[in-house]
Design an enzyme around this catalytic site. Structure first.
Site, PDB file in Angstrom:
ATOM      1  N   SER A  16      34.108 -39.313   1.809  1.00  0.00           N
ATOM      2  CA  SER A  16      33.713 -40.668   0.972  1.00  0.00           C
ATOM      3  C   SER A  16      34.219 -40.679  -0.535  1.00  0.00           C
ATOM      4  CB  SER A  16      32.375 -40.905   1.307  1.00  0.00           C
ATOM      5  OG  SER A  16      31.487 -39.857   0.379  1.00  0.00           O
ATOM      6  N   LYS A  17      33.796 -41.639  -0.979  1.00  0.00           N
ATOM      7  CA  LYS A  17      34.268 -41.867  -2.244  1.00  0.00           C
ATOM      8  C   LYS A  17      33.758 -40.688  -3.509  1.00  0.00           C
ATOM      9  CE  LYS A  17      34.845 -46.616  -3.984  1.00  0.00           C
ATOM     10  NZ  LYS A  17      34.270 -47.822  -3.870  1.00  0.00           N
ATOM     11  N   ARG A  18      32.519 -39.936  -3.054  1.00  0.00           N
ATOM     12  CA  ARG A  18      31.911 -39.445  -3.998  1.00  0.00           C
ATOM     13  C   ARG A  18      32.980 -37.886  -3.924  1.00  0.00           C
ATOM     14  NH1 ARG A  18      28.664 -36.146  -0.908  1.00  0.00           N
ATOM     15  NH2 ARG A  18      28.274 -37.159   1.162  1.00  0.00           N
TER      16      ARG A  18
END
Length: 484
Positions: free
Chosen positions: A249-251
Site C-alpha cells: 500500500s501507499k505507506r
RNA sequence: GCCCCCAUCGUCUAGUGGCCUAGGACGCCGCCCUUUCACGGCGGUAACGGGGAUUCGAACUCCCCUGGGGGCACCA
C-alpha cells in the site's frame, strides 16, 4: 492450458483510484495469458459503487494501461451501462428463493457484527430477514425501511473449486454468511455484477489477486443459482507485499503506476519486473523482452506465496532496459524529459549528448536527466550540493589543481574534432605530481555541482569554455584563494 | 473469534524423491577495469521455520505445531 475453448480473460478494475501496482500486475498476468494463448483480453470497469467511482479514474486507468503497453481487445465495458442485466438476474434469484429481501440497514448489521466480535462470535449477517413472510416484509417496508437484496447461501455442504495456481480450494458453506447483492438504492454489488458479466462475456479464465480467493465461492454460487452452465477457471495470484509483509500500500512507497512513469521507469522494465513477481520462466532468465515474456508465460508456474516489491531490484531492472534501448530511442526519451523540465526550447544537442553519456550508467530516465542538470541550469542558479562540497572542500592542493586546470581550459584546443580530447586534464594534474583519481572529484563538483556524474571531459566540452571557466573561478573563490 | 491461503539465502526465485555438500538474480562485501560515480568482469557472504511419519533415500509426499498473510462490508 489444454482448454479447447478460445481463451477469454478480463481485467476488471474498480475506478476508485489510480492504477495500483498490484492491480497492474494482475492486469499484466491476464494480458500475458491472453497473448500467450492467442486469446482475447477484455477490459471491464466495475463501477457499481457509484459513491466511490469517478470518471477521471476510468480515463486514468486506461491511460496507464496504454502506457504500460497492455492493450485490450474488447471494452472498456462499464457496468454502469449494464444495470438492467443485473436487475434481471436479481429478480430471477428472488423468484427462485435463492435471494431474499432484507430490511436491515448497513448500520444495524455493522453494529450487530461489532457485538458478535466483542462476544467472541464470528461476524457475518445473522439471518434476521432470511425467512420473513410477506406480512412481515410489508410491515418493515411500511416503516419506511430501505430494502436490499441478500443472497441466501447454502446451509450445508461445501463449496469447492480447482484453482489454477493453488489446486483444490474447499470451504464449508456454513462459514459463509448471506451477503448483499443489490443495495437499497437498487445498484448491484460486485458479486452479482461479476457473476453476470463473466458469464455474458464468456470469460474462460479469471486471474486475480489472492485477496479475492474467498469471494470466488460466492460468485460461483450466484452463477449456479442463476442456472449458468460451467464456470471460468480461476487462478489466484500471490499478493504483492511491502517490507512488513502486509499487502502493498501507499505507506510502503510508490504504488501508483503514474509515480513510476514520472520517475522515469520504462514500461518494458516495469512489465518485466512485475512479471517476475510471482512467476519465473523455466530457464531462469530475468531480463526479458515483452515478446519473450509472452512466449514463456505459463500460469502453471505462478508461485504460491506473497512477493515483496523490491524497489532496488526494479532500479536495476530499469537500468538493464535503458542499456538495451536503441540509442535513438533513449535520445528521444531524454530530449522529452529535458524539455519537460527545462522548457521546450532546451538545447536538443545537449540532451542528446547527455543521453549517450548516461546510457551506460543510468537507472532511470529521471536520474539521467538529473545528472545533466548542470548543462541546462542558468549560470545564476548553478549550485553545488552541500554534501558534495563537503567531500571535496579539503582536497589536497585543490587550489593548485584548479589553477592548472583553468589555465589548460583557457588555452586548450576547442574544436568539434578534438571534442573531449582537448579538455582532458589528466596530464595537467599529473604534471603537478598528483594522481588524477585523487583530485578529480573536486573538478566534478566545480563543473557539475556534484561529486558523481557524467564523464568530466565531455561535460566540460559540452558546457563550453566560458561557462566552464566561470565555474572553476567560482570554486576558486569559494576555496578562499580569490582569482589570483 | 471463525474460515481460507502460504512457508528455500535479507529480497525475488530454481527445485516436483536420489543430478542438492541446494542453483540463478537483486542487495551487500572484496578485487579488477576506470575520467569521479556508474557500467562491466571476477570472487565472496547468505536459506530448505520446528517436530513427527512414509521411504533404502526427503527441500521435494503426509500429519501436527509455529509463523506470516488474506477474508468474514449495502468495497472490489
Amino acid at each position: 492450458m489444454t482448454d479447447s475453448r478460445a481463451v477469454r480473460v478480463r481485467f476488471a478494475p474498480a475506478p476508485t483510484g489510480y492504477l495500483h501496482v498490484g492491480s497492474a500486475r494482475a492486469a499484466l498476468f491476464n494480458w500475458l495469458f491472453a497473448r500467450h494463448h492467442g486469446g482475447t483480453f477484455v477490459l471491464r470497469i466495475e463501477d457499481t459503487d457509484a459513491a466511490r467511482s469517478r470518471e477521471e479514474w476510468i480515463v486514468g486507468i486506461q491511460d496507464t494501461l496504454t502506457w504500460l503497453g497492455l492493450d485490450w481487445d474488447e471494452g472498456p465495458f462499464l457496468q454502469g451501462d449494464r444495470l438492467d442485466r443485473y436487475a434481471a438476474a436479481a429478480d430471477t434469484l428472488l423468484a427462485s428463493g435463492r435471494a431474499y429481501e432484507c430490511y436491515c440497514t448497513p448500520e444495524e448489521v455493522s453494529a450487530r457484527n461489532d457485538v458478535a466480535r466483542a462476544d467472541g462470535r464470528s461476524p457475518g449477517y445473522d439471518g434476521r430477514c432470511r425467512d420473513l413472510n410477506s406480512d412481515q416484509r410489508a410491515a418493515l417496508a411500511g416503516e419506511g425501511r430501505p430494502r436490499s437484496i441478500r443472497f441466501r447461501t447454502p446451509d450445508e455442504g461445501v463449496s469447492s473449486f480447482t484453482d489454477l495456481v493453488r489446486g483444490e480450494v474447499t470451504v464449508e458453506w456454513s462459514t459463509i454468511a448471506d451477503f448483499v447483492i443489490v443495495r437499497s438504492d437498487g445498484s448491484p454489488v460486485f458479486f452479482l455484477a461479476n457473476a453476470v458479466d463473466d458469464a455474458e462475456m464468456a470469460i474462460t479464465h479469471v486471474l486475480r489477486g489472492e485477496d479475492l480467493l474467498d469471494s470466488t465461492h460466492r460468485v460461483l454460487a450466484i452463477r449456479e443459482a442463476l442456472g449458468i452452465d460451467g464456470s471460468p477457471e480461476y487462478g489466484h495470484l500471490p499478493l504483492l507485499v511491502g517490507a512488513d509483509r502486509a499487502k502493498l500500500s501507499k505507506r510502503h512507497g510508490a504504488v501508483a503506476l503514474e509515480e513510476f512513469r514520472d520517475s522515469g521507469f520504462l514500461p518494458d522494465a516495469l512489465v518485466n519486473y512485475l512479471a517476475l513477481l510471482g512467476w519465473a520462466p523455466e530457464d531462469g532468465r530475468e531480463v526479458m523482452t515483452r515478446e519473450e515474456l509472452i512466449t514463456e508465460f505459463d500460469i502453471g508456474r505462478v508461485t504460491h506465496s506473497a512477493a515483496f516489491f523490491d524497489y532496488q531490484k526494479l532500479d536495476w531492472m530499469n537500468g538493464e532496459h535503458i542499456r538495451a534501448l536503441a540509442t535513438d530511442q533513449l535520445e528521444a526519451l531524454v530530449v522529452d524529459a529535458v524539455r519537460a523540465r527545462w522548457g521546450e526550447e532546451s538545447n536538443r544537442e545537449l540532451a542528446v549528448a547527455a543521453a549517450r553519456l548516461g546510457q551506460e550508467r543510468a537507472t532511470t530516465i529521471k536520474a539521467l536527466v538529473d545528472q545533466a542538470d548542470f548543462l541546462f541550469v542558468g549560470d545564476a542558479d548553478f549550485s553545488i550540493s552541500p554534501d558534495s562540497w563537503e567531500k571535496v572542500a579539503a582536497s589536497e592542493r585543490g587550489m593548485e589543481v584548479l589553477d592548472a586546470v583553468h589555465a589548460h581550459i583557457t588555452t586548450c584546443e576547442w574544436t568539434a574534432e578534438a571534442g573531449a580530447g582537448g579538455t582532458d586534464v589528466r596530464g595537467v594534474i599529473e604534471a603537478l605530481g598528483l594522481k588524477p583519481r585523487k583530485v578529480m572529484s573536486l573538478l566534478y563538483v566545480a563543473i557539475e555541482g556534484r561529486h558523481a556524474g557524467l564523464p568530466l571531459f565531455e561535460a566540460i566540452h559540452l558546457l563550453g569554455r566560458d561557462r566552464a571557466l566561470a565555474r572553476l573561478d567560482a570554486v576558486r573563490v569559494r576555496l578562499g584563494g580569490g582569482l589570483g
